[in-house]
Motif scaffolding. Structure first.
Motif, PDB file in Angstrom:
ATOM      1  N   UNK B 243       0.852  -1.196   0.000  1.00  0.00           N
ATOM      2  CA  UNK B 243       0.000   0.000   0.000  1.00  0.00           C
ATOM      3  C   UNK B 243       0.882   1.237   0.000  1.00  0.00           C
ATOM      4  N   UNK B 244       0.322   2.320  -0.506  1.00  0.00           N
ATOM      5  CA  UNK B 244       1.049   3.583  -0.448  1.00  0.00           C
ATOM      6  C   UNK B 244       0.513   4.398   0.723  1.00  0.00           C
ATOM      7  N   UNK B 245       1.367   4.669   1.685  1.00  0.00           N
ATOM      8  CA  UNK B 245       0.912   5.371   2.887  1.00  0.00           C
ATOM      9  C   UNK B 245       1.267   6.854   2.880  1.00  0.00           C
ATOM     10  N   UNK B 246       2.072   7.253   1.905  1.00  0.00           N
ATOM     11  CA  UNK B 246       2.587   8.618   1.963  1.00  0.00           C
ATOM     12  C   UNK B 246       1.467   9.633   1.699  1.00  0.00           C
ATOM     13  N   UNK B 247       1.735  10.870   2.075  1.00  0.00           N
ATOM     14  CA  UNK B 247       0.757  11.936   1.864  1.00  0.00           C
ATOM     15  C   UNK B 247       0.703  12.252   0.375  1.00  0.00           C
ATOM     16  N   UNK B 248      -0.494  12.156  -0.188  1.00  0.00           N
ATOM     17  CA  UNK B 248      -0.663  12.376  -1.621  1.00  0.00           C
ATOM     18  C   UNK B 248      -0.978  13.836  -1.919  1.00  0.00           C
ATOM     19  N   UNK B 249      -0.622  14.217  -3.106  1.00  0.00           N
ATOM     20  CA  UNK B 249      -0.813  15.605  -3.520  1.00  0.00           C
ATOM     21  C   UNK B 249      -2.287  15.909  -3.810  1.00  0.00           C
ATOM     22  N   UNK B 250      -2.956  14.976  -4.485  1.00  0.00           N
ATOM     23  CA  UNK B 250      -4.343  15.202  -4.918  1.00  0.00           C
ATOM     24  C   UNK B 250      -5.284  15.509  -3.745  1.00  0.00           C
ATOM     25  N   UNK B 251      -5.288  14.679  -2.683  1.00  0.00           N
ATOM     26  CA  UNK B 251      -6.185  15.010  -1.547  1.00  0.00           C
ATOM     27  C   UNK B 251      -5.887  16.388  -0.955  1.00  0.00           C
ATOM     28  N   UNK B 252      -4.616  16.783  -0.936  1.00  0.00           N
ATOM     29  CA  UNK B 252      -4.261  18.110  -0.410  1.00  0.00           C
ATOM     30  C   UNK B 252      -4.959  19.197  -1.220  1.00  0.00           C
ATOM     31  N   UNK B 253      -4.935  19.033  -2.537  1.00  0.00           N
ATOM     32  CA  UNK B 253      -5.583  20.015  -3.413  1.00  0.00           C
ATOM     33  C   UNK B 253      -7.098  20.009  -3.170  1.00  0.00           C
ATOM     34  N   UNK B 254      -7.668  18.801  -3.131  1.00  0.00           N
ATOM     35  CA  UNK B 254      -9.122  18.705  -2.958  1.00  0.00           C
ATOM     36  C   UNK B 254      -9.552  19.352  -1.643  1.00  0.00           C
ATOM     37  N   UNK B 255      -8.833  19.046  -0.558  1.00  0.00           N
ATOM     38  CA  UNK B 255      -9.195  19.627   0.745  1.00  0.00           C
ATOM     39  C   UNK B 255      -9.031  21.152   0.717  1.00  0.00           C
ATOM     40  N   UNK B 256      -7.965  21.632   0.087  1.00  0.00           N
ATOM     41  CA  UNK B 256      -7.774  23.087   0.023  1.00  0.00           C
ATOM     42  C   UNK B 256      -8.934  23.755  -0.700  1.00  0.00           C
TER      43      UNK B 256
END
Lengths: 308, 275
Positions: B243-256
């Motif tokens: 699994x990939x556990x690292x912080x993803x860029x896409x969710x950061x954008x969506x939340x912003x």
């Protein structure tokens, strides 16, 4: 004379101008094409029955109600509304404060909002007689005290204009008296006041100008003396009322004669002194039991204005 | 900005319930540290959470920010009620009359939200640094500060969640109803994700755009990353699942984007409403 008054009015600084203001709540036209001007130094009373649009108008100029159309300008439109409101003191309907904060803390918050120093808090609490309760929580206050705190809060910035919407609503007689004395005191210092009330004697006693509203429209706007400067009427009593009214109807100054509760009420078209009338009747062989010359009170004028 | 924050903090701090909740929140945050001292006996063997690699750098950033974000509900209550109270006390009206603009009013709430999130993030940073330095098997600087992106994700997650709460507070005007709405919304998202979107076979694609889902995507669950769980999975499933556990860029954008939407909508609502 009238020329002098006009010039003086022009020289007075305008605090608020309202032009063709409208507010509709669905089908209800709460404020209907209202225009008015508030000048510095005057004490204005806004009269109107419940639902006449007084509070809505005040809500609009105080930035809490959105207008439908029209315009209003504070201080000639030099400032944005919220900046202008920092120079205004206003209380509406009921006192709104944070119940868990003390009187002093609540006023401190207002100082931060208005961006003024906190050093006038004690002075203003003294004016409204709450200095000894300054550390009590707001929720422990009686309604009269809450209302007085609201006035203290409105005075914090030494406002250019003080706006009071029904300040004595729901208070007991002592509370009403206290608030009224405070208003008189403030008015005597030359502060411009806009007082909305349906207590007419309150307006009559304190105000120099009066605005009468009904169903969102302005019915009258002018000096309090103006609304009360009518020719007045006589209250007469004699043993033969019919003969009395017949004799009176021959007078050219008389507009209307009515008989109420055994008294003849004589309404005048042109000025006439009581002595003049008395002499005339005496010459006609009528001796009066009772003669009083009266003027309409603000209340009677107001009721007459708002009848239809 | 300082003035607006000052105004807002006076409102919160003088309120006893809000004060207690805020203090409780930070105390509970520091209880994460107590996990380290948990010992329990399992089949006669002593287990100590700290020895299971929970507090190893850089894993500690992931695990503790995930655990800590569960506590955000405490501050959510404070934020929802700070908004709802303004309505019920009539002080929103009075603030505006006293000369606060509607924009300043929303900003003062938003700054507070950011301040709370920032305080939590800084708190977590210091706490984890101390815990890690005490318990981690590694203490080279580049390993210590490796996955600190979780802190950014944690900060964003809190700002996002609190902005949502703020928006609900303004929309619903009552704290209890706003929190109820939050709960209902949670269920709605679950239904959308597991039922509606699942039927379209696009569960992940669509659900990542939902507000709460995007916030939870910021920090994925850390448990399956633990060796002990991995071992169980391998034994049961036969092979290791990657699994990939690292912080993803896409969710950061969506939340912003959601944060922006919530704040702008709050402002629009306030602007349109007659108070």
């Amino acid at each position: 004379m009238s020329y002098l008054i006009t010039t003086k009015n022009i020289l007075l600084e305008t605090i608020l101008t309202i032009t063709n203001l409208n507010k509709k709540f669905g089908v209800l036209h709460a404020v209907n094409n209202l225009s008015l001007e508030i000048k510095k130094g005057n004490v204005y009373g806004i009269l109107g029955p419940n639902g006449s649009g007084k509070s809505t108008t005040l809500g609009i100029i105080l930035n809490v109600v959105n207008k439908t159309s029209g315009e209003y300008k504070w201080f000639g439109g030099k400032l944005e509304t919220h900046e202008a409101l920092k120079k205004v003191g206003a209380i509406i309907e009921r006192p709104n404060f944070y119940p868990y904060m003390s009187a002093y803390e609540n006023l401190k918050l207002v100082c931060h909002i208005k961006e003024i120093s906190e050093n006038k808090i004690d002075e203003k609490l003294e004016v409204v007689g709450l200095l000894d309760r300054k550390n009590s929580k707001f929720k422990t206050f009686s309604l009269g005290m809450k209302q007085r705190l609201a006035i203290a809060s409105a005075l914090l910035n030494d406002p250019e204009i003080l706006i009071l919407d029904e300040p004595t609503n729901g208070l007991d007689p002592q509370g009403i008296r206290q608030i009224r004395d405070i208003i008189k005191l403030i008015a005597s210092n030359g502060t411009t006041i806009l007082l909305a009330s349906h207590l007419l004697d309150e307006v009559e006693k304190v105000c120099s100008h009066v605005l009468v509203l009904q169903k969102g429209k302005m019915l009258y706007s002018g000096k309090v003396d103006g609304i009360m400067s009518n020719e007045g009427f006589f209250e007469l009593e004699a043993s033969n009322l019919n003969q009395l009214s017949e004799t009176l109807s021959q007078l050219s100054a008389v507009e209307k004669i009515t008989i109420e509760e055994g008294k003849v009420l004589v309404f005048l078209k042109t000025p006439m002194e009581a002595s003049e009338l008395n002499t005339y009747l005496f010459q006609k062989g009528i001796v009066l039991n009772h003669l009083v010359k009266r003027k309409f009170s603000l209340e009677e004028q107001f009721l007459a204005l708002t009848k239809n | 900005m300082i003035r607006l924050l000052h105004i807002e903090f006076q409102k919160i701090w003088k309120n006893r319930a809000s004060r207690i909740l805020t203090i409780a929140y930070f105390i509970l945050l520091s209880f994460v540290a107590l996990l380290a001292s948990i010992n329990f006996k399992f089949i006669g063997i002593d287990f100590r959470l700290a020895d299971m690699g929970l507090f190893n750098f850089p894993f500690i950033w992931h695990f503790n920010t995930y655990m800590a974000s569960i506590l955000k509900l405490f501050l959510a209550i404070v934020i929802v009620s700070m908004m709802a109270n303004e309505y019920s006390y009539g002080t929103l009206k009075q603030n505006l009359i006293d000369g606060l603009s509607k924009k300043e009013f929303i900003l003062s709430k938003f700054y507070t939200v950011v301040a709370f999130a920032l305080a939590s993030t800084v708190f977590m940073f210091v706490l984890n640094l101390i815990l890690g330095l005490n318990f981690s098997s590694y203490n080279e600087a580049d390993i210590i500060f490796k996955d600190t992106s979780y802190l950014v994700a944690y900060f964003l997650k809190l700002v996002g969640f609190f902005s949502f709460c703020l928006f609900l507070g303004i929309l619903v005007k009552r704290s209890a109803f706003a929190l109820g709405f939050l709960f209902v919304w949670n269920i709605v998202e679950a239904i959308l994700k597991w039922n509606v979107f699942a039927k379209l076979n696009k569960s992940e694609t669509f659900s990542q755009f939902l507000p709460l889902e995007s916030m939870s995507n910021l920090i994925r669950e850390p448990f399956t990353r633990l060796n002990i769980i991995k071992n169980i999975e391998t034994t049961v499933g036969g092979e290791a699942i990657s699994r990939d556990y690292s912080v993803q860029f896409i969710p950061c954008i969506i939340v912003s984007i959601w944060i922006l939407i919530f704040i702008i909508l709050s402002y629009k609502i306030l602007q349109k409403r007659d108070l």
